[in-house]
Design an enzyme around this catalytic site. Structure first.
Site, short mmCIF file in Angstrom:
data_model
loop_
_atom_site.label_atom_id
_atom_site.label_comp_id
_atom_site.label_asym_id
_atom_site.label_seq_id
_atom_site.Cartn_x
_atom_site.Cartn_y
_atom_site.Cartn_z
N ASP A 194 0.80 -1.22 0.00
CA ASP A 194 0.00 0.00 0.00
C ASP A 194 0.84 1.27 0.00
OD1 ASP A 194 -2.58 1.34 0.19
OD2 ASP A 194 -2.08 1.79 2.27
N SER A 217 -7.12 5.58 -0.04
CA SER A 217 -7.41 4.30 -0.68
C SER A 217 -8.90 3.98 -0.60
CB SER A 217 -6.61 3.17 -0.01
OG SER A 217 -5.22 3.43 -0.09
N GLN A 267 -5.11 -1.04 -7.24
CA GLN A 267 -5.72 -0.23 -6.20
C GLN A 267 -6.39 0.99 -6.82
OE1 GLN A 267 -3.51 2.50 -3.32
NE2 GLN A 267 -3.98 0.79 -1.94
#
Length: 274
Positions: A194, A217, A267
């Protein structure tokens, strides 16, 4: 990170094949008041791992971030056993803080199979990490990410003319050696995944900390192709492919120094420019 503190969870009540509840603390990310999403991903995966047989390893996860987490309070993770088949197992893990759901993750595990054939593209040609400077020099010296991970970023090129695509490449490994535990290695890779991915979209705005730009996110998907040790240098090849409607999409791949593709990531993130 050599001991896995940032991704550890502890039992609250219950344990075993029927699930149970565990909890952990997610350290801050870019903002001191908001937790780093990778810590929540890793802890949710660790919670799901506690409910499957030891001979099964994660091969994919799909998570949605529902609301921001606070690093000041514990996060509780509850895992539901969805299915156990002959080769695959499915789990659903939910993260709750202050009685509100903050993350939901579907995780699939599988038994190893004997097929030794592999097909993959060629690894990107980038400089060795020993020739690169600290890509996280902008972070405070006591920031948990900087203390947990070594980060060597390849100097960034401008966005590809006419395509809108932005590429960034970075070598990453943990600070310190991890125990010989494949479960821990998978959770650490989720933690790492991430960090630089969605921020690739910030390059045109003056990343790492552009003024007037919000980034958070929304969802995160990951596919684990082969076992890997995150305490050895891994190349994280990230690319931002589209931005609009207050969102941005990025993809990434993890490579070993020997050229093995070990994981793929996608993502979507909220991206607002004031």
């Amino acid at each position: 990170m050599g001991k896995g503190e940032h991704i550890s969870v502890r039992e609250v009540e219950g344990e075993g094949p029927d699930g149970g509840i565990v909890e952990g603390y997610c350290h801050p990310g870019r903002a001191p008041s908001r937790s780093y999403g990778g810590a929540a991903l890793a802890q949710a995966l660790a919670a799901a791992y506690r409910t499957v047989d030891h001979d099964r390893a994660v091969h994919s996860l799909h998570a949605y971030f529902l609301r921001a987490l606070s690093p000041q309070r514990p996060v509780r993770y509850a895992t539901d056993v969805v299915r156990d088949g002959r080769s695959y197992s499915m789990r659903q893990t939910t993260a709750v803080q202050d009685s509100e759901e903050a993350l939901t993750m579907s995780v699939s595990f599988k038994s190893a199979q004997g097929d030794g054939s592999w097909r993959q593209p060629q690894m990107p040609d980038v400089p060795d990490p020993g020739r690169l400077g600290d890509g996280w020099a902008f972070r405070p010296t006591d920031h948990p990410l900087r203390n947990a991970l070594e980060y060597r970023e390849v100097p960034r090129a401008a966005p590809h003319p006419g395509t809108g695509r932005i590429d960034r490449y970075a070598w990453i490994r943990t600070v310190g050696t991890l125990p010989d535990d494949p479960t821990l290695h998978a959770c650490v890779l989720a933690y790492v995944s991430d960090a630089p991915l969605a921020p690739t979209a910030l390059v045109p705005y003056g990343e790492p900390r552009p003024v007037g730009v919000a980034l958070a996110s929304l969802d995160h998907a990951m596919w684990f192709h082969r076992p890997v040790r995150p305490d050895r240098w891994l190349l994280y090849a990230c690319r931002s492919t589209v931005a609009g409607d207050g969102r941005t999409l990025a993809h990434g791949e993890f490579w070993t120094r020997d050229g093995d593709l070990v994981a793929s990531v996608a993502q979507e993130a909220l991206l607002r420019v004031r």
